[in-house]
Motif scaffolding. Structure first.
Motif, PDB file in Angstrom:
ATOM      1  N   THR A  50      29.011  37.281  45.822  1.00  0.00           N
ATOM      2  CA  THR A  50      29.563  37.001  44.500  1.00  0.00           C
ATOM      3  C   THR A  50      30.385  35.716  44.623  1.00  0.00           C
ATOM      4  OG1 THR A  50      31.591  38.226  44.950  1.00  0.00           O
ATOM      5  CG2 THR A  50      29.749  39.472  43.954  1.00  0.00           C
ATOM      6  N   LYS A 127      39.390  39.345  39.404  1.00  0.00           N
ATOM      7  CA  LYS A 127      38.508  39.942  40.418  1.00  0.00           C
ATOM      8  C   LYS A 127      38.893  39.463  41.812  1.00  0.00           C
ATOM      9  CE  LYS A 127      34.239  40.157  37.712  1.00  0.00           C
ATOM     10  NZ  LYS A 127      32.870  39.620  37.667  1.00  0.00           N
ATOM     11  N   VAL A 130      42.197  41.062  43.115  1.00  0.00           N
ATOM     12  CA  VAL A 130      41.998  42.450  43.567  1.00  0.00           C
ATOM     13  C   VAL A 130      41.284  42.463  44.920  1.00  0.00           C
ATOM     14  CG1 VAL A 130      40.752  44.598  43.072  1.00  0.00           C
ATOM     15  CG2 VAL A 130      42.039  43.458  41.260  1.00  0.00           C
ATOM     16  N   THR A 131      40.266  41.626  45.052  1.00  0.00           N
ATOM     17  CA  THR A 131      39.520  41.566  46.316  1.00  0.00           C
ATOM     18  C   THR A 131      40.412  41.081  47.443  1.00  0.00           C
ATOM     19  OG1 THR A 131      37.438  41.210  45.163  1.00  0.00           O
ATOM     20  CG2 THR A 131      37.522  40.524  47.473  1.00  0.00           C
ATOM     21  N   HIS A 149      30.513  41.037  48.347  1.00  0.00           N
ATOM     22  CA  HIS A 149      30.869  41.612  47.057  1.00  0.00           C
ATOM     23  C   HIS A 149      32.380  41.661  46.856  1.00  0.00           C
ATOM     24  CE1 HIS A 149      30.816  45.077  49.844  1.00  0.00           C
ATOM     25  NE2 HIS A 149      31.808  45.514  49.120  1.00  0.00           N
ATOM     26  N   ASP A 150      32.761  41.747  45.585  1.00  0.00           N
ATOM     27  CA  ASP A 150      34.164  41.904  45.230  1.00  0.00           C
ATOM     28  C   ASP A 150      34.561  43.354  45.449  1.00  0.00           C
ATOM     29  OD1 ASP A 150      34.205  39.236  44.275  1.00  0.00           O
ATOM     30  OD2 ASP A 150      33.480  39.895  42.322  1.00  0.00           O
ATOM     31  N   THR A 152      36.814  46.613  44.155  1.00  0.00           N
ATOM     32  CA  THR A 152      37.243  47.118  42.861  1.00  0.00           C
ATOM     33  C   THR A 152      38.574  47.834  43.031  1.00  0.00           C
ATOM     34  OG1 THR A 152      35.958  49.132  43.190  1.00  0.00           O
ATOM     35  CG2 THR A 152      34.898  47.363  41.963  1.00  0.00           C
ATOM     36  N   PRO A 153      39.398  47.829  41.979  1.00  0.00           N
ATOM     37  CA  PRO A 153      40.695  48.493  42.073  1.00  0.00           C
ATOM     38  C   PRO A 153      40.522  49.990  42.250  1.00  0.00           C
ATOM     39  CG  PRO A 153      40.422  47.458  39.911  1.00  0.00           C
ATOM     40  CD  PRO A 153      39.170  47.227  40.689  1.00  0.00           C
ATOM     41  N   SER A 154      41.480  50.571  42.938  1.00  0.00           N
ATOM     42  CA  SER A 154      41.476  52.025  43.110  1.00  0.00           C
ATOM     43  C   SER A 154      42.878  52.541  42.798  1.00  0.00           C
ATOM     44  CB  SER A 154      41.072  52.392  44.536  1.00  0.00           C
ATOM     45  OG  SER A 154      41.999  51.845  45.447  1.00  0.00           O
ATOM     46  N   ASP A 157      45.831  51.014  40.247  1.00  0.00           N
ATOM     47  CA  ASP A 157      45.227  49.772  39.756  1.00  0.00           C
ATOM     48  C   ASP A 157      44.053  50.061  38.841  1.00  0.00           C
ATOM     49  OD1 ASP A 157      47.001  48.184  41.105  1.00  0.00           O
ATOM     50  OD2 ASP A 157      45.722  47.930  42.869  1.00  0.00           O
ATOM     51  N   ALA A 158      43.249  51.042  39.212  1.00  0.00           N
ATOM     52  CA  ALA A 158      42.085  51.400  38.389  1.00  0.00           C
ATOM     53  C   ALA A 158      42.535  51.939  37.029  1.00  0.00           C
ATOM     54  CB  ALA A 158      41.217  52.421  39.108  1.00  0.00           C
ATOM     55  N   SER A 161      43.907  49.134  34.843  1.00  0.00           N
ATOM     56  CA  SER A 161      42.884  48.220  34.351  1.00  0.00           C
ATOM     57  C   SER A 161      42.213  48.750  33.089  1.00  0.00           C
ATOM     58  CB  SER A 161      41.850  47.928  35.437  1.00  0.00           C
ATOM     59  OG  SER A 161      41.027  49.062  35.629  1.00  0.00           O
TER      60      SER A 161
END
Length: 163
Positions: A50, A127, A130-131, A149-150, A152-154, A157-158, A161
């Motif tokens: 990405t 993005k 976060v990465t 790949h990037d 993702t928030p967990s 953070d998820a 978002s």
């Protein structure tokens, strides 16, 4: 010292994402021609990075000082949270240093994307941030220089978002 295979992969991951598939297929064919069928198959299975992963790889390859500073700032925050009796001011100062260091890396990555004609802007910055945080916290499943790949928030953070 890195071996020839690592150098080949470094060259592949230095390529622009728009050139990655052609470079990957050429490297796979070279390995196959040398009789390295397993190596050819492993290269052929690699995914195109990405824009954010590509930029982070480039910062890694270039030995970006900003990336090292962000890593140190993240480690400092982690160590403070692991200690007892840390003052709130000390934590605030460390978190601010971490935010500033991460912002410098994000700005540098966005500049690389822009120069390469890759997507940038606020969405890409989010993005990438976060990465970066995930990688520096040890959460990624790919090493720097080989990211595709990037992250993702967990956790919270998820949830945040979602709005």
């Amino acid at each position: 010292m890195t071996d020839a295979r690592d150098q080949e992969l470094d060259g592949l991951f230095r390529a622009l994402p728009t050139e990655f598939v052609a470079a990957r297929d050429a490297l796979s064919a070279q390995r196959k021609a040398r009789g390295d069928k397993a190596g050819a198959a492993s290269v052929k299975a690699l995914k195109r990075p990405t824009p954010g992963a590509w930029a982070l790889n480039q910062l890694h390859f270039r030995g970006a000082r900003s990336l090292d500073e962000a890593r140190r700032a993240t480690d400092a925050v982690r160590m403070l949270h692991a200690r007892d009796g840390v003052s709130p001011q000390e934590l605030r100062t460390a978190h601010e240093a971490q935010r500033s260091a991460h912002q410098r890396v994000t700005d540098e990555a966005l500049r690389l994307c822009e120069e390469a004609g890759l997507p940038g802007g606020p969405q890409q910055a989010k993005k990438f941030a976060v990465t970066l945080q995930g990688v520096l916290s040890g959460l990624g499943d790919e090493p720097l220089g080989r990211m595709t790949h990037d992250l993702t928030p967990s956790g919270f953070d998820a949830i945040s978002s979602l709005g």
